[in-house]
Design a protein around this motif. Sequence first.
Motif, PDB file in Angstrom:
ATOM      1  N   THR A   1      23.195-109.422  10.745  1.00 24.72           N
ATOM      2  CA  THR A   1      24.508-109.982  10.415  1.00 24.72           C
ATOM      3  C   THR A   1      25.002-110.904  11.522  1.00 24.72           C
ATOM      4  N   ASP A   2      24.553-110.676  12.752  1.00 25.37           N
ATOM      5  CA  ASP A   2      24.906-111.588  13.847  1.00 25.37           C
ATOM      6  C   ASP A   2      24.237-112.951  13.675  1.00 25.37           C
ATOM      7  N   LEU A   3      23.229-113.025  12.823  1.00 25.37           N
ATOM      8  CA  LEU A   3      22.483-114.266  12.611  1.00 25.37           C
ATOM      9  C   LEU A   3      22.927-115.009  11.348  1.00 25.37           C
ATOM     10  N   LEU A   4      23.914-114.462  10.628  1.00 23.24           N
ATOM     11  CA  LEU A   4      24.353-115.083   9.383  1.00 23.24           C
ATOM     12  C   LEU A   4      24.818-116.513   9.608  1.00 23.24           C
ATOM     13  N   THR A   5      24.449-117.360   8.677  1.00 15.35           N
ATOM     14  CA  THR A   5      24.868-118.752   8.691  1.00 15.35           C
ATOM     15  C   THR A   5      25.187-119.150   7.257  1.00 15.35           C
ATOM     16  N   GLU A   6      25.975-120.187   7.106  1.00 12.64           N
ATOM     17  CA  GLU A   6      26.339-120.619   5.758  1.00 12.64           C
ATOM     18  C   GLU A   6      25.402-121.723   5.298  1.00 12.64           C
ATOM     19  N   HIS A   7      25.041-121.650   4.014  1.00 17.63           N
ATOM     20  CA  HIS A   7      24.147-122.650   3.424  1.00 17.63           C
ATOM     21  C   HIS A   7      24.441-122.709   1.927  1.00 17.63           C
ATOM     22  N   GLU A   8      24.289-123.889   1.359  1.00 13.09           N
ATOM     23  CA  GLU A   8      24.547-124.053  -0.069  1.00 13.09           C
ATOM     24  C   GLU A   8      23.271-123.812  -0.871  1.00 13.09           C
ATOM     25  N   VAL A   9      23.397-122.973  -1.905  1.00 13.36           N
ATOM     26  CA  VAL A   9      22.290-122.671  -2.798  1.00 13.36           C
ATOM     27  C   VAL A   9      22.772-122.919  -4.220  1.00 13.36           C
ATOM     28  N   ASP A  10      22.129-123.849  -4.916  1.00 13.78           N
ATOM     29  CA  ASP A  10      22.498-124.186  -6.294  1.00 13.78           C
ATOM     30  C   ASP A  10      23.994-124.491  -6.435  1.00 13.78           C
TER      31      ASP A  10
ATOM     32  N   GLN B   1      26.430-123.458  -4.663  1.00 19.28           N
ATOM     33  CA  GLN B   1      27.295-122.342  -4.260  1.00 19.28           C
ATOM     34  C   GLN B   1      27.084-122.062  -2.770  1.00 19.28           C
ATOM     35  N   GLY B   2      28.179-121.859  -2.037  1.00 19.03           N
ATOM     36  CA  GLY B   2      28.084-121.512  -0.619  1.00 19.03           C
ATOM     37  C   GLY B   2      27.692-120.051  -0.437  1.00 19.03           C
ATOM     38  N   TRP B   3      26.728-119.813   0.430  1.00 19.26           N
ATOM     39  CA  TRP B   3      26.253-118.450   0.721  1.00 19.26           C
ATOM     40  C   TRP B   3      26.173-118.241   2.224  1.00 19.26           C
TER      41      TRP B   3
ATOM     42  N   PHE C   1      22.714-113.645   1.342  1.00 12.08           N
ATOM     43  CA  PHE C   1      23.150-112.253   1.295  1.00 12.08           C
ATOM     44  C   PHE C   1      24.475-112.087   0.549  1.00 12.08           C
ATOM     45  N   VAL C   2      25.437-112.953   0.859  1.00  8.22           N
ATOM     46  CA  VAL C   2      26.760-112.793   0.245  1.00  8.22           C
ATOM     47  C   VAL C   2      27.370-114.177   0.014  1.00  8.22           C
ATOM     48  N   GLU C   3      28.026-114.318  -1.152  1.00  7.63           N
ATOM     49  CA  GLU C   3      28.677-115.587  -1.442  1.00  7.63           C
ATOM     50  C   GLU C   3      29.770-115.841  -0.428  1.00  7.63           C
ATOM     51  N   SER C   4      29.877-117.085   0.022  1.00  7.43           N
ATOM     52  CA  SER C   4      30.860-117.439   1.072  1.00  7.43           C
ATOM     53  C   SER C   4      32.279-117.087   0.668  1.00  7.43           C
ATOM     54  N   GLU C   5      32.630-117.273  -0.590  1.00  7.96           N
ATOM     55  CA  GLU C   5      34.003-116.995  -1.041  1.00  7.96           C
ATOM     56  C   GLU C   5      34.352-115.520  -0.944  1.00  7.96           C
ATOM     57  N   GLN C   6      33.329-114.644  -0.925  1.00  6.66           N
ATOM     58  CA  GLN C   6      33.605-113.212  -0.775  1.00  6.66           C
ATOM     59  C   GLN C   6      33.967-112.841   0.653  1.00  6.66           C
TER      60      GLN C   6
END
Length: 190
Positions: free
Chosen positions: A158-167, A169-171, A183-188
């Motif tokens: 979880t310390d390595l999580l980064t945001e990236h767009e997939v189809d 949608q931000g994840w 792992f988890v949608e950015s909006e969540q």
Amino acid sequence: MPDAPYSLLAELEKVKQIARPPIHKWNPDNVQDIDMEVKRDGSWYYMGTPIERQRLVRLFSTVLRREDDGHYYLVTPVEKCRIKVEDAPFNAVLLTVSGSGRDQQLTFTTNVADEVTADRDHPLRLVTDEDSGEPAPYVLVRDGLEALVVRSVYYQMTDLLTEHEVDGQGWHGVWSRGVFFPFVESEQLV
């Protein structure tokens, strides 16, 4: 059937020097169930008693196979023994990170000393328990066999999580060998 584990051990003794025996080539006609189970925490049991010898657990793990019927089998050239697996047959107990960004590599070590780097052939997936909401990440080790990522390693990821767009949608997820694992949608996370 009481001698089943002993005959299995006798066959394993013949192949124990091989790093990973060619179980994909073995299709024995002799199939039976034995009272062996792998618990969610990665511990192995025979007839309700923990198998304490880690070398024996490691040996069993090298001949473990998951078949199309969804069951797990210990396979030798002469017999195939179905065992129970509570969740995943392995636990990912250590994470080594090298590189960064898209070039980052996440290498997991399991409780049976297998090493696997997450990539297209060894994907990471995250399952969230519907009742508790607890996340459970898994990494594919080999041949349909996964390792449940233990909590401390999950927190390290979880310390390595980064945001990236997939189809579109931000994840939030992690990169390994040029593959993004959402792992988890950015909006969540807002």
